[in-house]
Motif scaffolding. Structure first.
Motif, PDB file in Angstrom:
ATOM      1  N   SER A  99      10.073   2.869   8.034  1.00  0.00           N
ATOM      2  CA  SER A  99       9.104   1.830   8.362  1.00  0.00           C
ATOM      3  C   SER A  99       9.466   1.209   9.703  1.00  0.00           C
ATOM      4  CB  SER A  99       9.068   0.746   7.279  1.00  0.00           C
ATOM      5  OG  SER A  99      10.308   0.053   7.216  1.00  0.00           O
ATOM      6  N   SER A 112       1.180   4.497   5.558  1.00  0.00           N
ATOM      7  CA  SER A 112       0.584   3.196   5.258  1.00  0.00           C
ATOM      8  C   SER A 112       0.743   2.288   6.471  1.00  0.00           C
ATOM      9  CB  SER A 112       1.253   2.540   4.042  1.00  0.00           C
ATOM     10  OG  SER A 112       1.133   3.358   2.897  1.00  0.00           O
ATOM     11  N   ASN A 152      -3.916   3.219   3.607  1.00  0.00           N
ATOM     12  CA  ASN A 152      -2.994   4.285   3.203  1.00  0.00           C
ATOM     13  C   ASN A 152      -3.745   5.609   3.245  1.00  0.00           C
ATOM     14  OD1 ASN A 152      -2.246   6.036   0.520  1.00  0.00           O
ATOM     15  ND2 ASN A 152      -0.411   5.245   1.533  1.00  0.00           N
ATOM     16  N   GLN A 194       7.896   4.936  -3.283  1.00  0.00           N
ATOM     17  CA  GLN A 194       6.732   5.124  -2.414  1.00  0.00           C
ATOM     18  C   GLN A 194       5.838   6.264  -2.883  1.00  0.00           C
ATOM     19  OE1 GLN A 194       8.760   5.444   1.491  1.00  0.00           O
ATOM     20  NE2 GLN A 194       7.734   3.527   2.006  1.00  0.00           N
ATOM     21  N   LYS A 195       4.603   6.219  -2.420  1.00  0.00           N
ATOM     22  CA  LYS A 195       3.615   7.230  -2.761  1.00  0.00           C
ATOM     23  C   LYS A 195       3.944   8.571  -2.106  1.00  0.00           C
ATOM     24  CE  LYS A 195      -0.100   3.813  -3.124  1.00  0.00           C
ATOM     25  NZ  LYS A 195      -1.337   3.266  -2.516  1.00  0.00           N
ATOM     26  N   ASN A 240       2.559  10.807   3.686  1.00  0.00           N
ATOM     27  CA  ASN A 240       1.829   9.632   3.233  1.00  0.00           C
ATOM     28  C   ASN A 240       2.128   8.479   4.183  1.00  0.00           C
ATOM     29  OD1 ASN A 240       1.410   7.101   1.291  1.00  0.00           O
ATOM     30  ND2 ASN A 240       0.291   8.852   0.437  1.00  0.00           N
ATOM     31  N   ASP A 290       0.808  -1.219   0.000  1.00  0.00           N
ATOM     32  CA  ASP A 290       0.000   0.000   0.000  1.00  0.00           C
ATOM     33  C   ASP A 290       0.844   1.274   0.000  1.00  0.00           C
ATOM     34  OD1 ASP A 290      -2.495  -1.008  -0.242  1.00  0.00           O
ATOM     35  OD2 ASP A 290      -3.172  -0.562   1.780  1.00  0.00           O
ATOM     36  N   SER A 291       2.103   1.159   0.415  1.00  0.00           N
ATOM     37  CA  SER A 291       2.963   2.338   0.441  1.00  0.00           C
ATOM     38  C   SER A 291       3.648   2.573  -0.895  1.00  0.00           C
ATOM     39  CB  SER A 291       4.036   2.191   1.524  1.00  0.00           C
ATOM     40  OG  SER A 291       5.036   1.258   1.133  1.00  0.00           O
ATOM     41  N   ALA A 350       4.500   2.356   7.705  1.00  0.00           N
ATOM     42  CA  ALA A 350       5.500   3.048   6.883  1.00  0.00           C
ATOM     43  C   ALA A 350       5.020   4.464   6.593  1.00  0.00           C
ATOM     44  CB  ALA A 350       5.734   2.289   5.579  1.00  0.00           C
ATOM     45  N   TYR A 351       5.973   5.352   6.384  1.00  0.00           N
ATOM     46  CA  TYR A 351       5.620   6.734   6.043  1.00  0.00           C
ATOM     47  C   TYR A 351       6.586   7.272   4.996  1.00  0.00           C
ATOM     48  CZ  TYR A 351       9.634   8.666   8.545  1.00  0.00           C
ATOM     49  OH  TYR A 351      10.915   8.977   8.934  1.00  0.00           O
ATOM     50  N   ASN A 352       6.125   8.284   4.282  1.00  0.00           N
ATOM     51  CA  ASN A 352       6.943   9.007   3.310  1.00  0.00           C
ATOM     52  C   ASN A 352       6.527  10.469   3.391  1.00  0.00           C
ATOM     53  OD1 ASN A 352       8.775   9.475   1.228  1.00  0.00           O
ATOM     54  ND2 ASN A 352       7.250   9.114  -0.376  1.00  0.00           N
TER      55      ASN A 352
END
Length: 874
Positions: free
Chosen positions: A296, A220, A206, A177-178, A218, A148-149, A279-281
């Motif tokens: 993550s 997830s 997400n 990643q998104k 973003n 999803d990320s 996880a993050y971005n």
């Protein structure tokens, strides 16, 4: 001096150019479904705005929608089902069951570099010591990278060590990643195998938000559960018409009450896994600059069945069994994995820079549950049922400076110059387990790690690279890279890459690459230690970089070196029809393998004094006649001394001798042996990749995207390294003293199908979409030894076609419902041959119940998997 001068020169160039890697992973736009070839890529090139179809190296782009058209939310499975060049590990023994990996082009999992947003992903602390095609694997655990990320994945199928450093011999997989700052999704998926087991439930989500202007965040998250599966058969030790079963049932009548009787041995199947990952971005832009971070955190708890133990395994000093019905020990891991990256990038004075640093850690606690320590119980009348066997911990701190700039040259396009620096520090640690886990014979199913195995090891490396890309004419592109690395443990290495592409016209282009590469041994390969002391044996893995291994003449691990060649064509014979064909050859020298076992003592091979004049043994348990060559092979003083040193100086006396009424004599069932990781073979991989994509607009009947991907791949062991002089080399039977056996060679060469093809069709009309995938797996095999005669025999898996189907319907604008199947027809690999099966059944050997299907099957051993999914977008 020459190496230092070269390193300084590259570093000065990097500093002078002040050019950052303009191909920022986060800046790559997403590819629409069916348009992956036109997506802007950031992997394998440092040229701005390059499309996949224009790449001078073979690269495939997989969008997020494509990755999700599988039933099991695991990116390894998604990649393997879509790309015939990738094979997912179907089954792992012991600890390898918990961290399944994948391989590209039939090479080791360690030969594929894993990136997230263009930055190196850390490896697993769990090294595979089982040998075979996945042996030595300590690659990143991709289960902690959330589907999803991911916006899309770029798979570079070309050696790229000169561009990215170690591990990129086979290629690079980059998870982008998104970056969305709005919207989101929640998805729930459930399913199980047709023939039972493997029940799974996955919930993931997400969301993209903009906390402040010019910022994206973003996030997830995923939590998933997967239950055991079982694909074994009856256990002939407790069931059937053989003497072993009859004796066990007569002595232990409670055996019939054992769980799942007569299918008592549950080892052949999937483990049970619970895992949660977040996880993050994130990024914040101001002017021409951006501050960014991604990372993550994941937690995995997994249980894997080990071989069933009969009641006789654990008995009191008076012979009373601790488990009247026997028992099924399980190996358990508790794993915590995280990685955090942060960076600053932007444009300054017509240059681009990207300065980033990241820290990661993988911690794996190893446990044995529902078990016992037989020696401890016999000696004290007490044993725990749960054991802490020890811990593996690995860390990575990686700091990079990537720089690019364009210079006008008067040619078709400016010269793209990229340079960079990288400093990386890694550590690997083994922490000893509870004393009960390694006392005597240790915990049943998995011996604990003792203080002799424990240790903390570090290394650092500093690298510099320079990459030049020039479009000489409108049709001719040339790209060259050189990289120098200096490691604290084995010194310097320099590699290069030269790539060219020539477009004859819009319909035909030719491309090719020549490069050298390297792979530094992982710290786990260099320092893994697992010396087990049993009631009549001492054995395990001696650290490759230990004093004991040096005493045997191995001298520590050095990097693998590779030479890569590729030649390919890009064809556009019709509008929207794209065909790529790429042939390749990769030769790896000093490939790291785990060796065969070397013996310092094997009691059944007795000295000449235990044989009479006619060659008959005078001590029960000795082989039938004296053979000086066998005695020398199995009683090597150098091996004995190395193992004794690893244990602190002595081998337990009971391993070597036994008490009889005639006095103390040689223990004919005793063994002292070791294995170690070594630079053992030279290997060559040759193959051809083919990819064709063609979208068709059917008007009122919708649209269909066709794809055909094929791969021919042949791995061959060209040379096996000679044994060090300290070890005995047989002149009578050289294969008996080889660094690896012919069976190990077969594991490396034969277990990957030489030919694979995947035909995909994605049809969409209004609210209904159907994704159909037909995958052909060529025959594969493995050389084994018949247990009945000792003769060589080739185990075989027949060619097969596997059908995957995914059907979705958009219930509302926000809600989508999906049903599907992986392996729709519930196809299984060829069973083990009857000549092997019948021997095990007749002799009451547990091996048949645990090798019903060959575990090297490229499409698994569980049959069809069926699922349903509900997704909500907002």
């Amino acid at each position: 001096m020459k190496n230092n001068y070269r390193a300084t020169t590259i570093a000065l160039l990097a500093s002078t150019i002040l050019a950052a890697n303009v191909a920022h992973a986060a800046d790559a736009p997403a590819a629409a479904a069916g348009d992956e070839g036109t997506a802007i890529i950031v992997t394998g090139t440092r040229t701005v705005g390059m499309k996949a179809v224009d790449s001078p190296a073979p690269i495939q782009v997989l969008g997020s929608d494509l990755l999700k058209r599988t039933g099991q939310p695991d990116l390894i499975q998604s990649l393997a089902q879509n790309l015939p060049q990738i094979q997912a590990q179907a089954f792992g023994s012991d600890l390898a069951a918990h961290n399944l990996s994948m391989k590209l082009r039939g090479l080791s999992p360690n030969h594929t570099l894993i990136l997230v947003n263009g930055k190196r992903r850390h490896g697993s602390a769990n090294v595979n010591v089982s040998g075979g095609p996945y042996g030595g694997g300590a690659a990143p655990d991709i289960s902690f990278v959330l589907a999803d990320s991911v916006d899309h994945v770029e798979v570079l199928q070309d050696g790229a060590a000169a561009q990215y450093g170690t591990d990129a011999i086979a290629g690079v997989i980059n998870f982008i990643q998104k970056k969305a700052d709005h919207g989101g999704s929640i998805t729930a998926t459930g399913g199980q195998y047709m023939d039972g087991g493997g029940r799974s439930l996955d919930v993931s989500g997400n969301i993209g938000i903009a906390p402040v202007e010019n910022m994206y965040l973003n996030i997830s998250a995923q939590t998933k559960f997967k239950d055991y599966s079982f694909r074994g058969d009856v256990d002939p030790r407790v069931y059937g018409s053989n003497t072993v079963a009859a004796a066990n049932l007569a002595k232990y009548p409670a055996l019939t009450t054992a769980a799942n009787y007569p299918y008592a041995n549950r080892v052949l199947g999937d483990p049970k896994i619970r895992q949660t990952t977040v996880a993050y971005n994130a990024g914040y832009t101001f002017g021409d600059f951006e501050v960014y971070s991604f990372g993550s955190f994941g937690k995995k708890i997994a249980y894997a069945y080990e071989n069933y133990r009969t009641p006789a395994t654990v008995v009191s000093s008076s012979g009373v069994p601790y488990f009247p019905a026997g028992f099924n020990p399980k190996e358990k891991i508790e794993e915590t994995d995280y990685q955090v990256s942060a960076g600053f990038k932007g444009v300054y004075a017509d240059t681009n820079f990207d300065l980033a640093t990241q820290y990661s850690k993988d911690m794996i606690g190893v446990y044995v549950v529902d078990s016992a320590n037989a020696e401890l119980y016999k000696a004290t009348g007490f044993t725990p049922s749960n054991f802490h066997d020890g811990d593996f911990i690995t860390t990575m701190w990686d700091t990079t400076l990537d720089l690019t700039r364009e210079f006008k040259t008067g040619l078709a396009e400016p010269l793209h110059v990229a340079a960079g620096l990288e400093f990386r520090k890694e550590s690997y640690q083994i922490v000893a387990g509870d004393p009960a886990s390694y006392y005597g014979g240790g915990a049943q199913s998995f011996f604990g790690y003792s203080p002799n195995d424990a240790g903390y090891h570090t290394r650092s490396n500093f690298s510099q690279y320079l990459d030049l890309s020039q479009k000489v004419t409108d049709k001719w592109l040339v790209d060259g890279a050189v990289r120098h690395e200096k490691y604290s443990d084995f010194g310097n290495t320099t590699v290069f890459k030269l790539t060219q592409r020539y477009d004859f016209n819009p319909a035909i282009a030719i491309r090719g690459t020549v490069s050298t590469g390297f792979r530094a041994p992982t710290l786990a390969e260099s320092f893994y230690s697992g010396i087990n002391v049993g009631p009549s044996s001492v054995g395990g893995v001696l650290p490759a970089n230990s004093a004991g291994a040096a005493a045997l003449g191995f001298g520590g691990l050095k990097p693998e070196k590779s030479t890569n060649f590729s030649l390919g064509f890009v064809l556009n014979p019709l509008p929207k029809l794209t065909i790529t064909i790429d042939a390749y050859q990769t030769t790896i020298r000093d490939r790291i393998i785990i060796s065969s076992s070397f013996y310092g003592f094997r009691g059944q091979y007795c000295p000449s004094s235990n044989y009479n004049a006619s060659g008959a043994s005078t001590l029960s348990g000795c082989v039938s006649s004296y053979n000086a060559d066998n005695y020398a092979l199995y009683n090597q003083s150098a091996v004995y001394n190395a193992v004794a040193a690893a244990l602190g100086g002595t081998i337990p006396a009971y391993v070597l001798t036994q008490d009889t009424t005639a006095g103390t004599v040689r223990n004919t069932s005793g063994t002292v042996s070791i294995q170690t990781f070594a630079n053992g073979v030279k290997m060559r991989t040759r193959g051809v990749d083919f990819l064709a994509t063609y979208p068709i607009d059917l008007g009122s009947y919708g649209k269909i995207d066709w794809s055909l991907a094929m791969n021919y791949n042949d791995n061959k062991v060209l040379k096996i390294a000679a044994l060090p002089s300290a070890l005995y080399s047989s002149t009578i039977n050289p294969t008996a003293s080889a660094l690896i056996s012919r069976f190990d060679v077969s594991q490396l060469q034969d277990t990957t199908p030489k030919f694979r093809a995947t035909l995909g069709a994605y049809w969409k009309k209004d609210k209904l979409s159907v994704n159909l995938r037909e995958s052909f797996y060529g025959a594969s095999g493995l050389l084994v030894q018949l247990p009945s005669t000792g003769a060589d025999f080739r185990e075989h898996i027949a060619a097969a076609v596997i059908t995957d189907l995914d059907v979705s319907y958009q219930l509302t604008k926000a809600v989508k419902f999906t049903i599907g199947a992986n392996n729709l027809t519930n196809h299984y690999p060829t069973k083990v041959a009857d000549v092997i099966r019948n021997y095990y059944l007749a002799t009451g050997n547990r091996s048949y119940s645990s090798v019903t299907y060959p575990t090297f099957s490229p499409y698994g051993i569980n049959g069809g998997y069926y699922y349903a999914r509900v997704g909500v977008k907002f």
